[in-house]
Design an enzyme around this catalytic site. Structure first.
Site, PDB file in Angstrom:
ATOM      1  N   VAL A   1       0.830  -1.205   0.000  1.00 36.52           N
ATOM      2  CA  VAL A   1       0.000   0.000   0.000  1.00 36.52           C
ATOM      3  C   VAL A   1       0.863   1.253   0.000  1.00 36.52           C
ATOM      4  O   VAL A   1       0.631   2.192  -0.769  1.00 36.52           O
ATOM      5  CB  VAL A   1      -0.951  -0.001   1.205  1.00 36.52           C
ATOM      6  CG1 VAL A   1      -1.688   1.334   1.326  1.00 36.52           C
ATOM      7  CG2 VAL A   1      -1.961  -1.139   1.077  1.00 36.52           C
TER       8      VAL A   1
ATOM      9  N   ASP B   1      11.200   3.838   5.036  1.00 34.95           N
ATOM     10  CA  ASP B   1      11.165   2.501   5.634  1.00 34.95           C
ATOM     11  C   ASP B   1      12.413   2.327   6.478  1.00 34.95           C
ATOM     12  O   ASP B   1      13.496   2.749   6.087  1.00 34.95           O
ATOM     13  CB  ASP B   1      11.100   1.415   4.558  1.00 34.95           C
ATOM     14  CG  ASP B   1      10.519   0.113   5.082  1.00 34.95           C
ATOM     15  OD1 ASP B   1      11.171  -0.500   5.953  1.00 34.95           O
ATOM     16  OD2 ASP B   1       9.444  -0.298   4.627  1.00 34.95           O
TER      17      ASP B   1
ATOM     18  N   PHE C   1      -8.318   0.996  -1.224  1.00 35.78           N
ATOM     19  CA  PHE C   1      -9.138  -0.058  -1.805  1.00 35.78           C
ATOM     20  C   PHE C   1      -8.442  -0.624  -3.038  1.00 35.78           C
ATOM     21  O   PHE C   1      -9.036  -0.767  -4.106  1.00 35.78           O
ATOM     22  CB  PHE C   1     -10.527   0.471  -2.158  1.00 35.78           C
ATOM     23  CG  PHE C   1     -11.278   1.038  -0.980  1.00 35.78           C
ATOM     24  CD1 PHE C   1     -11.955   0.202  -0.102  1.00 35.78           C
ATOM     25  CD2 PHE C   1     -11.284   2.403  -0.730  1.00 35.78           C
ATOM     26  CE1 PHE C   1     -12.642   0.721   0.997  1.00 35.78           C
ATOM     27  CE2 PHE C   1     -11.966   2.925   0.357  1.00 35.78           C
ATOM     28  CZ  PHE C   1     -12.652   2.074   1.224  1.00 35.78           C
TER      29      PHE C   1
ATOM     30  N   GLU D   1      -4.386  -6.037  -5.782  1.00 40.31           N
ATOM     31  CA  GLU D   1      -3.068  -6.387  -6.303  1.00 40.31           C
ATOM     32  C   GLU D   1      -3.204  -6.837  -7.749  1.00 40.31           C
ATOM     33  O   GLU D   1      -4.119  -7.561  -8.109  1.00 40.31           O
ATOM     34  CB  GLU D   1      -2.438  -7.473  -5.437  1.00 40.31           C
ATOM     35  CG  GLU D   1      -2.174  -6.993  -4.019  1.00 40.31           C
ATOM     36  CD  GLU D   1      -1.399  -8.003  -3.196  1.00 40.31           C
ATOM     37  OE1 GLU D   1      -0.587  -8.736  -3.778  1.00 40.31           O
ATOM     38  OE2 GLU D   1      -1.620  -8.066  -1.979  1.00 40.31           O
TER      39      GLU D   1
ATOM     40  N   LEU E   1     -18.288 -12.695  -8.223  1.00 42.03           N
ATOM     41  CA  LEU E   1     -19.193 -13.832  -8.309  1.00 42.03           C
ATOM     42  C   LEU E   1     -18.568 -14.941  -9.157  1.00 42.03           C
ATOM     43  O   LEU E   1     -19.264 -15.629  -9.894  1.00 42.03           O
ATOM     44  CB  LEU E   1     -20.539 -13.407  -8.910  1.00 42.03           C
ATOM     45  CG  LEU E   1     -21.465 -12.591  -8.006  1.00 42.03           C
ATOM     46  CD1 LEU E   1     -22.757 -12.254  -8.733  1.00 42.03           C
ATOM     47  CD2 LEU E   1     -21.772 -13.338  -6.704  1.00 42.03           C
TER      48      LEU E   1
ATOM     49  N   GLY F   1     -14.623 -20.716  -7.337  1.00 46.10           N
ATOM     50  CA  GLY F   1     -13.266 -21.247  -7.411  1.00 46.10           C
ATOM     51  C   GLY F   1     -12.869 -21.910  -6.109  1.00 46.10           C
ATOM     52  O   GLY F   1     -13.672 -22.599  -5.482  1.00 46.10           O
TER      53      GLY F   1
ATOM     54  N   GLY G   1      -7.962 -15.309  -0.921  1.00 52.01           N
ATOM     55  CA  GLY G   1      -6.712 -15.339  -0.164  1.00 52.01           C
ATOM     56  C   GLY G   1      -6.114 -13.946  -0.171  1.00 52.01           C
ATOM     57  O   GLY G   1      -6.834 -12.952  -0.309  1.00 52.01           O
TER      58      GLY G   1
ATOM     59  N   CYS H   1      -5.493  -9.148   2.439  1.00 49.62           N
ATOM     60  CA  CYS H   1      -6.593  -8.323   2.959  1.00 49.62           C
ATOM     61  C   CYS H   1      -7.787  -9.127   3.449  1.00 49.62           C
ATOM     62  O   CYS H   1      -8.138  -9.052   4.628  1.00 49.62           O
ATOM     63  CB  CYS H   1      -7.041  -7.330   1.885  1.00 49.62           C
ATOM     64  SG  CYS H   1      -5.822  -6.046   1.530  1.00 49.62           S
TER      65      CYS H   1
END
Length: 443
Positions: A11, A30, A150, A153, A248, A251, A255, A258
Site C-alpha cells: 500500500v 522505511d 481499496f 493487487e 461472483l 473457485g 486469499g 486483505c
C-alpha cells in the site's frame, strides 16, 4: 504537496508512487535499510505491473525519493501517511504495534502543523489512539484523518489513479480541505465522513466482498448436485443492479493480504463489543473448506494420494502478483503432502516467495509449466495466470502420466475440454466434468 509515506509495503509504495505521479513531492520511508537501498538502486520489492517504470520516471523528475530517516522526512512534509503493516495476531485481532511505533516517531519529529493520514487498515477507534500517542510526544498542532485504501493487487496503479471512490474520515475542516484537494483529480466521488465511519467502511467493504465469494462458492457446490452451471447462474445474478457481477466467480476461495486478515479482524472487533458476527464466521468457514475440495477430489480420483505425484500450476493468491500471503495453494499443497503426495509446483512470478513462506524442502519447484505437469498423476490449476490459458489442453494431456486435470479456477470452457481425453473437473460446472471412472465428491 510534500508527502511522507511511512512504510514501503504494498500500500505504501504504490500510494507514494502514484501521489508523485500526480505531481506531488513524495518521500517513501522505511526503517529496513536494505529495502530502501534496493529501491534507490532501481529494484522493486513487489511485483505490480507498471510500478517499476513509474518509479523510474518520477525519480528522474525529482518528485520521488526513498529514505530511512523518518525524523527528517516528517519535518520536511506537509502530510504524513501511515501505511505500515497490521498483520493478524493469533486470535485474529489486528496487530497495531507498527502503527503505534510510527505514531510515536511522528510525534517526536513534529516541527509544525501536519496532517497525519492513516492508510493502514485499522480497527475502529485506532485513529483516536494515534492522535493521543502523537499528542503525548509533541505540542505542535496536527490533525488526524483516515483515508482507507481499496487497492487490488495486480491492478493497484489503475485502482489508485482511477478509484471508484475516495473515503476521507476527519473532524477537521482544515484537514478535509487539504485532503479533498489532494484527491480531487482522481474522482469526483469523494465521501467525507467521521473517522470511525471511515475506519468501518474499509472493514465492511472487504467483509462484503469476501461474503460474495463464499456465497457463490456455496452456490457452486449446490450446482454440482443439481446439475446447474454456476458460471451461468452468476451471469444471470450479475445483471441485477442490486447484486452486480463482480466477485461472483466460483473457485477455491479468497486469499491474499486483505480479505482473510480483515474478516478475522472484524469478527474480533464485533466480539469485543459483545456481538456475535455469525454471518462473517460462516463466510470464513466456507472459504477454508472450499480449497480442500481440490484435495478431496484428487483422493477420490486416484484412490488415495500416497505415492502419487501431483502437479500444481499457480502459487500466488491471484494472477499478476507475486503475493502468496494466505494463498489457497499454501493449504492445498500442505494437505497433499500430509496425504503422501509428491508435489511439483510452478508459478510464473511467485515461486521464490512461496518457497520462502512455505518452508518445505519436499516440494519440487519447477522452472516452467511443462516440467510441473510432466509425468504427474494429476494437475491442479490454483491461479488463473494467462500463461496457462495459452497452453493447448492437448499438450497438457500429453505431458501427464494420468489424464486428470482439476481446474480450481474454471479457466477452460466446454469447447476446449471437449477436444481432449482429459478427465476434467471444475468448480460448479457438472456438465463439463467428464471422463471420470466414477462419480466423485463434488468440487
Amino acid at each position: 504537496m510534500k508527502i511522507a509515506v511511512i512504510g514501503t509495503g504494498y500500500v505504501g509504495l504504490v500510494s507514494g508512487v502514484c501521489f508523485s505521479e500526480l505531481g506531488n513531492e513524495v518521500v517513501c520511508v522505511d526503517k529496513i535499510a536494505a529495502k530502501i537501498e534496493r529501491l534507490n538502486g532501481g529494484e522493486v520489492p513487489i511485483y505490480e505491473p507498471g510500478l517499476q517504470s513509474m518509479i523510474a520516471s518520477n525519480k528522474e523528475a525529482g518528485r520521488l525519493r526513498f529514505a530511512t530517516d523518518l525524523n527528517a522526512s516528517v519535518k520536511w512534509s506537509d502530510i504524513v501517511i501511515i501505511a505500515v503493516g497490521t498483520p493478524s495476531l493469533p486470535n485474529g485481532q489486528a496487530n497495531l504495534g507498527y502503527v503505534e511505533e510510527a505514531a510515536r516517531e511522528i510525534g517526536n519529529a513534529m516541527n509544525g502543523y501536519k496532517i497525519i493520514v492513516t492508510k493502514s487498515t485499522v480497527p475502529v477507534g485506532t485513529n483516536e489512539k494515534i492522535a493521543n500517542i502523537i499528542a503525548n510526544h509533541t505540542e505542535k498542532p496536527f490533525d488526524v484523518a483516515s483515508v482507507p485504501e481499496f487497492l487490488r493487487e495486480g491492478t493497484a496503479i489503475q485502482d489508485t489513479l482511477h478509484p471508484d471512490r475516495i473515503v476521507i474520515g476527519t473532524d477537521s475542516p482544515k484537514a478535509r480541505e487539504r485532503l479533498v484537494e489532494l484527491h480531487k483529480s482522481l474522482t469526483p466521488d469523494i465521501i467525507v465522513t467521521d473517522i470511525r465511519s471511515a475506519e468501518m467502511i474499509k472493514y465492511a467493504s472487504n467483509a462484503f466482498l469476501a461474503t460474495k465469494i463464499s456465497f457463490i462458492n456455496e452456490i457452486a457446490n449446490i450446482c454440482e448436485k443439481v446439475g446447474a452451471d454456476v458460471t451461468k447462474v452468476a451471469s444471470g445474478m450479475g445483471y441485477d443492479k442490486r447484486i452486480g457481477s463482480s466477485f461472483l466467480k466460483a473457485g477455491i476461495g479468497y486469499g491474499g493480504s486483505c480479505f482473510p486478515k480483515d474478516t478475522q479482524a472484524l469478527v474480533q472487533i464485533a466480539g469485543q463489543m459483545d456481538y456475535d458476527f455469525k454471518l462473517l464466521k460462516s463466510v470464513i468457514e466456507v472459504n477454508r473448506d472450499q480449497r480442500l475440495n481440490v484435495v478431496r477430489k484428487l483422493e477420490s480420483l486416484l484412490d488415495g494420494l500416497a505415492g502419487t505425484t501431483i502437479g500444481v500450476w499457480g502459487l500466488a493468491f491471484k494472477p499478476d502478483t507475486d503475493d502468496v500471503r494466505e494463498s489457497p495453494a499454501l493449504e492445498i499443497i500442505a494437505a497433499l503432502e500430509r496425504r503422501g503426495a509428491q508435489v511439483k509446483a510452478y508459478d510464473p512470478i511467485a515461486g521464490d516467495n512461496f518457497r520462502e513462506i512455505y518452508g518445505s524442502n519436499t516440494v519440487i519447484y519447477c522452472d516452467n509449466a511443462k516440467e510441473a505437469a510432466w509425468q504427474s498423476d494429476a494437475l491442479c490449476i490454483l491461479t488463473e495466470w494467462q500463461e496457462f490459458l495459452q497452453i493447448p489442453l492437448t499438450d497438457i494431456e500429453g505431458w501427464l502420466k494420468l489424464p486428470y486435470l482439476i481446474d480450481g479456477r474454471n479457466i477452460y470452457d466446454e469447447g476446449q475440454v471437449a477436444n481432449t481425453n482429459l478427465v476434467y473437473y471444475s468448480v460448479g460446472r457438472p456438465g463439463m466434468n467428464r471422463g471420470a471412472k466414477e462419480q466423485a465428491p463434488v468440487l
